[in-house]
Scaffold this active site. Structure first.
Site, PDB file in Angstrom:
ATOM      1  N   TYR A  93      28.379  29.173   4.022  1.00  0.00           N
ATOM      2  CA  TYR A  93      29.112  29.395   2.768  1.00  0.00           C
ATOM      3  C   TYR A  93      30.440  28.660   2.835  1.00  0.00           C
ATOM      4  CZ  TYR A  93      29.718  31.186  -1.756  1.00  0.00           C
ATOM      5  OH  TYR A  93      29.887  31.218  -3.111  1.00  0.00           O
ATOM      6  N   ARG A 146      31.578  26.051 -13.306  1.00  0.00           N
ATOM      7  CA  ARG A 146      32.778  25.926 -12.461  1.00  0.00           C
ATOM      8  C   ARG A 146      32.393  26.383 -11.056  1.00  0.00           C
ATOM      9  NH1 ARG A 146      34.343  29.090  -9.316  1.00  0.00           N
ATOM     10  NH2 ARG A 146      35.173  30.820 -10.492  1.00  0.00           N
ATOM     11  N   LYS A 164      25.081  32.341  -1.591  1.00  0.00           N
ATOM     12  CA  LYS A 164      25.593  33.679  -1.917  1.00  0.00           C
ATOM     13  C   LYS A 164      24.581  34.755  -1.531  1.00  0.00           C
ATOM     14  CE  LYS A 164      29.397  34.886  -3.770  1.00  0.00           C
ATOM     15  NZ  LYS A 164      30.706  34.370  -4.086  1.00  0.00           N
ATOM     16  N   GLU A 235      27.428  34.049 -11.268  1.00  0.00           N
ATOM     17  CA  GLU A 235      28.275  33.383 -10.277  1.00  0.00           C
ATOM     18  C   GLU A 235      28.669  31.982 -10.740  1.00  0.00           C
ATOM     19  OE1 GLU A 235      29.149  34.824  -7.266  1.00  0.00           O
ATOM     20  OE2 GLU A 235      30.364  33.062  -6.851  1.00  0.00           O
ATOM     21  N   ASP A 236      29.950  31.689 -10.675  1.00  0.00           N
ATOM     22  CA  ASP A 236      30.460  30.332 -10.909  1.00  0.00           C
ATOM     23  C   ASP A 236      30.105  29.748 -12.276  1.00  0.00           C
ATOM     24  OD1 ASP A 236      31.795  30.503  -8.565  1.00  0.00           O
ATOM     25  OD2 ASP A 236      30.819  28.846  -7.568  1.00  0.00           O
ATOM     26  N   ASP A 258      30.495  38.194  -9.809  1.00  0.00           N
ATOM     27  CA  ASP A 258      31.243  38.256  -8.555  1.00  0.00           C
ATOM     28  C   ASP A 258      32.606  37.584  -8.652  1.00  0.00           C
ATOM     29  OD1 ASP A 258      31.515  38.857  -5.753  1.00  0.00           O
ATOM     30  OD2 ASP A 258      31.416  36.692  -5.493  1.00  0.00           O
ATOM     31  N   ASP A 259      32.709  36.508  -9.439  1.00  0.00           N
ATOM     32  CA  ASP A 259      34.021  35.843  -9.566  1.00  0.00           C
ATOM     33  C   ASP A 259      35.027  36.773 -10.223  1.00  0.00           C
ATOM     34  OD1 ASP A 259      33.098  33.202  -8.678  1.00  0.00           O
ATOM     35  OD2 ASP A 259      31.865  33.365 -10.479  1.00  0.00           O
ATOM     36  N   ASN A 398      39.819  28.054  -3.505  1.00  0.00           N
ATOM     37  CA  ASN A 398      39.062  27.362  -2.479  1.00  0.00           C
ATOM     38  C   ASN A 398      38.276  26.221  -3.112  1.00  0.00           C
ATOM     39  OD1 ASN A 398      36.847  28.776  -3.640  1.00  0.00           O
ATOM     40  ND2 ASN A 398      37.199  30.493  -2.242  1.00  0.00           N
TER      41      ASN A 398
HETATM   42  P1  NAI Z   1      39.098  29.272 -13.835  1.00  0.00           P
HETATM   43  O1  NAI Z   1      38.829  27.835 -14.037  1.00  0.00           O
HETATM   44  O2  NAI Z   1      38.433  30.299 -14.662  1.00  0.00           O
HETATM   45  O3  NAI Z   1      40.685  29.531 -13.964  1.00  0.00           O
HETATM   46  C1  NAI Z   1      41.688  28.693 -13.449  1.00  0.00           C
HETATM   47  C2  NAI Z   1      43.018  29.126 -14.043  1.00  0.00           C
HETATM   48  O4  NAI Z   1      44.061  28.398 -13.405  1.00  0.00           O
HETATM   49  C3  NAI Z   1      43.164  28.852 -15.537  1.00  0.00           C
HETATM   50  O5  NAI Z   1      43.840  29.928 -16.133  1.00  0.00           O
HETATM   51  C4  NAI Z   1      44.037  27.594 -15.577  1.00  0.00           C
HETATM   52  O6  NAI Z   1      44.811  27.496 -16.770  1.00  0.00           O
HETATM   53  C5  NAI Z   1      44.927  27.827 -14.384  1.00  0.00           C
HETATM   54  N1  NAI Z   1      45.503  26.592 -13.853  1.00  0.00           N
HETATM   55  C6  NAI Z   1      44.885  25.409 -13.618  1.00  0.00           C
HETATM   56  N2  NAI Z   1      45.781  24.522 -13.131  1.00  0.00           N
HETATM   57  C7  NAI Z   1      46.955  25.163 -13.047  1.00  0.00           C
HETATM   58  C8  NAI Z   1      48.250  24.784 -12.634  1.00  0.00           C
HETATM   59  N3  NAI Z   1      48.505  23.551 -12.169  1.00  0.00           N
HETATM   60  N4  NAI Z   1      49.240  25.691 -12.702  1.00  0.00           N
HETATM   61  C9  NAI Z   1      48.998  26.930 -13.157  1.00  0.00           C
HETATM   62  N5  NAI Z   1      47.799  27.366 -13.559  1.00  0.00           N
HETATM   63  C10 NAI Z   1      46.785  26.483 -13.497  1.00  0.00           C
HETATM   64  O7  NAI Z   1      38.785  29.533 -12.309  1.00  0.00           O
HETATM   65  P2  NAI Z   1      38.540  30.954 -11.604  1.00  0.00           P
HETATM   66  O8  NAI Z   1      37.131  31.375 -11.709  1.00  0.00           O
HETATM   67  O9  NAI Z   1      39.556  31.926 -12.086  1.00  0.00           O
HETATM   68  O10 NAI Z   1      38.794  30.578 -10.078  1.00  0.00           O
HETATM   69  C11 NAI Z   1      40.072  30.189  -9.662  1.00  0.00           C
HETATM   70  C12 NAI Z   1      40.075  29.879  -8.173  1.00  0.00           C
HETATM   71  O11 NAI Z   1      39.842  31.077  -7.458  1.00  0.00           O
HETATM   72  C13 NAI Z   1      38.997  28.886  -7.713  1.00  0.00           C
HETATM   73  O12 NAI Z   1      39.566  27.936  -6.841  1.00  0.00           O
HETATM   74  C14 NAI Z   1      38.027  29.706  -6.962  1.00  0.00           C
HETATM   75  O13 NAI Z   1      37.462  28.976  -5.899  1.00  0.00           O
HETATM   76  C15 NAI Z   1      38.923  30.810  -6.441  1.00  0.00           C
HETATM   77  N6  NAI Z   1      38.170  31.982  -6.134  1.00  0.00           N
HETATM   78  C16 NAI Z   1      38.370  32.521  -4.899  1.00  0.00           C
HETATM   79  C17 NAI Z   1      37.633  33.562  -4.477  1.00  0.00           C
HETATM   80  C18 NAI Z   1      37.899  34.152  -3.150  1.00  0.00           C
HETATM   81  O14 NAI Z   1      37.076  34.822  -2.600  1.00  0.00           O
HETATM   82  N7  NAI Z   1      39.034  33.934  -2.603  1.00  0.00           N
HETATM   83  C19 NAI Z   1      36.534  34.086  -5.322  1.00  0.00           C
HETATM   84  C20 NAI Z   1      36.435  33.504  -6.650  1.00  0.00           C
HETATM   85  C21 NAI Z   1      37.228  32.477  -7.013  1.00  0.00           C
END
Ligand code: NAI
Length: 547
Positions: A93, A146, A164, A235-236, A258-259, A398
């Site tokens: 993963y 995404r 997953k 997911e995603d 899950d997200d 990530n």
């Molecule tokens: P998304 O695409 O739905 O949301 C991204 C958000 O970030 C949007 O609101 C966007 O406007 C904002 N954004 C983009 N560029 C920006 C910048 N330069 N400054 C400020 N805000 C900015 O994505 P989602 O699903 O919310 O995922 C976000 C991140 O979280 C991904 O990288 C994902 O890999 C990570 N994630 C981590 C997990 C974990 O286990 N740690 C689990 C799920 C997601």
């Protein structure tokens, strides 16, 4: 029993024991002469796997090797993963899966899971019936809108549901025969893949939201008919689709995202422990998010529910949460917000300056879910350190290079004051004679355990309370000496036991809520253990009746 014999046994990854068939099995199954004339133990086989893995130059090569192993011998594959989760989870993963997805069409060897093209509208039920297992309990489904922080990957995103679901088994012991990875192919807007001859998806731009959702409706309905005990794990998808599809189905069917919910659960666990380190409660804290997409909103909503459990009203809880997105602070004059972002748009002057917002709002915790690496700059961490004795920094995006900052940066720039966790695994950091243990806020502590609870109880719905309970259970399992070193999450080396305990607490809640479809046992921990898959060869190589 069935009458699979000879070479067909070796070609079935569920039946194949490779070099571990007993003499009697070789005789009964017509395998004499078809395998080396030895009977090895699983541990000896594992030794060979480790030897071969050690010769692979990169984690992507190790990933390809392990997927090939799964193609041939499922038991040995899971035995490998479960023998050393801290080593193997990052290979099957995050972070390796990101690279595997980017190259999916190029490294492809063997079909796994199902590909459901939107062009098959009206035929979904028939297609689902092509799956060989009849009792499917989880479908992990993506349209790859995404993938991780990598954007629209189209059919290359299929690596995600595959990986997953492997974690359901490797982390919480959900038996693999009940798991079905699924890619809904609605095209892609990824120009690079559209022009790649080896791309494995439909070469079309993505459809309108209405067209996509009506196809997902058909899919969800078909699942109810073909696999009535199945929970659908989304997911995603893009952030907006993730939240809207969850709202569309969550009260009618057994579904979760899950997200949205799993991420929220694991971050909540970290927040509970960060507050514990400071001697505080969640509702004593103030939170500023960088990113207001599916992960950010899911977390903010769950966090607010958890704060209401501490006695705040929902409005009061929401007033503890501020959010920033690509267009700046969410505030009440913004015209570009979607419905689910509005509760976090408070009265405040518009700003695009994150450091100024920190100075002004004085959050105790910043949470990076922006998908953009390096956005927690030195100035950001220094500002957090000015307004907090112990700033909490959660850099969750990530894969690795998308993390908002590294643990080394957080500890160095805060002069050792930060409490830090990331979305991916980082090694311990040594700073001024102290060793800091950065936690990995990875949902794999949460969704497999919640999945196990759903599997064992046959829960009819998935609720936010189940994720809050899982978060509290995970948080509780960090020993106090490790908590003192800043570790917010349990160690991965003992992940199966951690998840069994977490699953048991969630299962108790499922029984309390009246959502279980099996009778309540006296001992819920023992009941969960009875459902745990063990990567051991069973008896003669016969296909046990799952139908
Ligand atoms: P998304 O695409 O739905 O949301 C991204 C958000 O970030 C949007 O609101 C966007 O406007 C904002 N954004 C983009 N560029 C920006 C910048 N330069 N400054 C400020 N805000 C900015 O994505 P989602 O699903 O919310 O995922 C976000 C991140 O979280 C991904 O990288 C994902 O890999 C990570 N994630 C981590 C997990 C974990 O286990 N740690 C689990 C799920 C997601």
């Amino acid at each position: 029993m069935n009458d699979v014999r000879g070479i067909a046994v070796l070609q079935d990854p569920k039946l194949n024991k490779s070099t571990a068939f007993t003499e009697q099995e070789k005789q009964t199954l017509g395998l004499v002469g078809l395998v080396p004339d030895v009977t090895e133990s699983e541990d000896l086989q594992l030794q060979r796997v480790n030897l071969q893995l050690a010769q692979k130059p990169t984690d992507l090569e190790r990933y390809i090797y392990l997927m090939n192993l799964l193609d041939h011998n499922e038991t040995l594959f899971y035995r490998t993963l479960m023998s050393d989760p801290a080593r193997f989870l990052p290979i099957v993963y995050d972070p390796t899966i990101g690279e595997a997805c980017l190259k999916f069409g190029h490294i492809y060897r063997q079909a796994r899971g199902m590909y459901l093209s939107i062009a098959r509208r009206g035929k979904v039920k028939d297609i689902l019936k092509n799956w060989p297992e009849k009792d499917v309990r989880f479908i992990c489904v993506t349209d790859a809108g995404r993938i991780l922080g990598l954007g629209d990957l189209g059919a290359n995103g299929m690596g995600i549901p595959i990986g997953k679901l492997q974690l359901y088994t490797a982390c919480a012991g959900v038996p693999p025969q009940y798991l079905l990875p699924m890619y809904i192919d609605a095209g892609t807007n990824n120009e690079e893949y559209l022009h790649d001859p080896l791309y494995l998806g439909m070469r079309k731009a993505r459809p309108s939201t209405e067209e996509l959702y009506s196809f997902v409706d058909e899919f969800v309905q078909a699942v109810q008919e073909v696999f009535p005990k199945c929970c659908i794990h989304f997911e995603d998808w893009t952030g907006v689709d993730a939240v809207h599809l969850l709202q569309r189905y969550r009260d009618k069917y057994c579904v979760y995202n899950d997200d949205v919910q799993g991420t929220a659960g694991i971050v909540l666990a970290g927040m509970i422990n960060a507050a514990k380190i400071k001697g505080k409660k969640l509702s004593d804290e103030k939170y500023l998010f960088l990113g207001a997409g599916s992960a950010g909103i899911g977390l903010a909503d769950l966090l607010c529910s958890a704060m209401t459990q501490e006695g705040l009203s929902l409005k009061e809880a929401q007033s503890h949460v501020y959010m920033f997105d690509i267009n700046g602070l969410l505030e009440d004059t913004r015209k570009d917000l979607v419905d689910f972002q509005k509760p976090y748009a408070h009265k405040h002057a518009a700003t695009r300056d994150f450091v100024a917002a920190i100075e002004d709002i004085k959050p105790t915790t910043i949470i990076g879910v922006s998908t953009v690496g390096g956005t927690f700059t030195q100035k950001v961490i220094e500002a957090m350190s000015r307004v907090n004795e112990r700033p909490v920094v959660l850099a969750l995006s990530n894969p690795t290079d998308h993390a908002e900052c590294t643990p080394e940066q957080a500890y160095t720039w805060s002069k050792g004051k930060a409490i830090y966790a990331a979305g991916v695994q980082f090694p311990p950091v040594h700073y001024q004679g102290q060793t800091f243990l950065p936690g990995q806020a990875n949902n794999f502590y949460i969704f497999p355990a919640v999945g196990m609870a759903i599997f064992a109880t046959q829960a009819s719905r998935v609720t936010d309370e189940m994720f809050i309970e899982a978060a509290r259970a995970v948080a509780n399992q960090v020993p106090s000496d490790l908590l003192k070193q800043g570790l917010l999450y349990p160690l991965q080396s003992n992940i199966l036991e951690t998840e069994i305990q977490t699953a048991a607490r969630v299962a108790n809640l499922v029984f309390d809520s009246g959502l279980a479809r099996v009778p309540r046992p006296n001992d819920v921990v023992a009941f969960i253990r009875q459902h745990v898959y063990r990567p051991e060869y069973t008896g003669a190589a016969t296909k046990t009746a799952q139908a």
